[in-house]
Design a protein around this motif. Structure first.
Motif, PDB file in Angstrom:
ATOM      1  N   ALA A  18       0.878  -1.129  -0.019  1.00  0.00           N
ATOM      2  CA  ALA A  18      -0.083   0.109  -0.096  1.00  0.00           C
ATOM      3  C   ALA A  18       0.942   1.210  -0.008  1.00  0.00           C
ATOM      4  N   ILE A  30      -7.298  -4.513   7.384  1.00  0.00           N
ATOM      5  CA  ILE A  30      -8.418  -4.946   6.757  1.00  0.00           C
ATOM      6  C   ILE A  30      -9.628  -4.016   6.726  1.00  0.00           C
ATOM      7  N   GLU A  31     -10.142  -3.363   7.618  1.00  0.00           N
ATOM      8  CA  GLU A  31     -11.173  -2.512   7.970  1.00  0.00           C
ATOM      9  C   GLU A  31     -10.894  -1.161   7.137  1.00  0.00           C
ATOM     10  N   ARG A  32      -9.545  -0.812   6.943  1.00  0.00           N
ATOM     11  CA  ARG A  32      -9.196   0.398   6.295  1.00  0.00           C
ATOM     12  C   ARG A  32      -8.994   0.168   4.726  1.00  0.00           C
ATOM     13  N   HIS A  33      -9.038  -1.199   4.508  1.00  0.00           N
ATOM     14  CA  HIS A  33      -8.843  -1.427   3.032  1.00  0.00           C
ATOM     15  C   HIS A  33      -7.392  -1.442   2.781  1.00  0.00           C
ATOM     16  N   ILE A  35      -5.159  -3.740   3.220  1.00  0.00           N
ATOM     17  CA  ILE A  35      -5.127  -4.757   2.248  1.00  0.00           C
ATOM     18  C   ILE A  35      -6.231  -5.496   1.970  1.00  0.00           C
ATOM     19  N   ASP A  36      -6.448  -6.037   0.616  1.00  0.00           N
ATOM     20  CA  ASP A  36      -7.643  -6.775   0.471  1.00  0.00           C
ATOM     21  C   ASP A  36      -7.271  -8.330   0.197  1.00  0.00           C
ATOM     22  N   SER A  37      -8.211  -8.923  -0.589  1.00  0.00           N
ATOM     23  CA  SER A  37      -7.862 -10.459  -0.516  1.00  0.00           C
ATOM     24  C   SER A  37      -6.759 -10.846  -1.561  1.00  0.00           C
ATOM     25  N   SER A  39      -4.068  -8.830  -2.219  1.00  0.00           N
ATOM     26  CA  SER A  39      -2.776  -8.329  -1.365  1.00  0.00           C
ATOM     27  C   SER A  39      -2.531  -9.198  -0.274  1.00  0.00           C
ATOM     28  N   LEU A  40      -3.555  -9.707   0.545  1.00  0.00           N
ATOM     29  CA  LEU A  40      -3.316 -10.707   1.369  1.00  0.00           C
ATOM     30  C   LEU A  40      -2.692 -11.878   0.920  1.00  0.00           C
ATOM     31  N   PRO A  62      -8.912 -13.077   9.710  1.00  0.00           N
ATOM     32  CA  PRO A  62      -8.915 -11.710  10.085  1.00  0.00           C
ATOM     33  C   PRO A  62      -8.009 -11.156  11.448  1.00  0.00           C
TER      34      PRO A  62
END
Length: 81
Positions: A18, A30-33, A35-37, A39-40, A62
């Motif tokens: 990011a 995760i909450e602030r996006h 990282i998404d699926s 990038s995870l 999570p």
């Protein structure tokens, strides 16, 4: 000392996912996006390579990836740091 070194490495890996995002060790990733699926999955691969660990699909939760510190604690348990 190893945990602090691991924290710095994880911080760098997450920041690489990011660029330009202002995040600290307690930012809810995760909450602030941050990282998404996708990038995870990339992060999991990088963690496995960097720390010589195997992260099973069932361990991708999570709670383990909520913050940089949570990731460090998870990796430390896996790597025996």
């Amino acid at each position: 000392m190893l945990r602090e070194s691991a924290l710095a490495t994880i911080r760098s890996l997450v920041q690489g996912l990011a660029p330009g995002e202002e995040i600290d060790d307690e930012t809810p990733l995760i909450e602030r996006h941050v990282i998404d699926s996708l990038s995870l999955l990339r992060l999991v691969t990088e963690l496995e390579e960097e720390f010589h660990i195997t992260i099973r699909d069932t361990e991708i939760r999570p709670t383990h990836f909520a913050t940089i510190r949570a990731i460090r604690d998870f990796v430390a348990r896996k790597a025996g740091l």
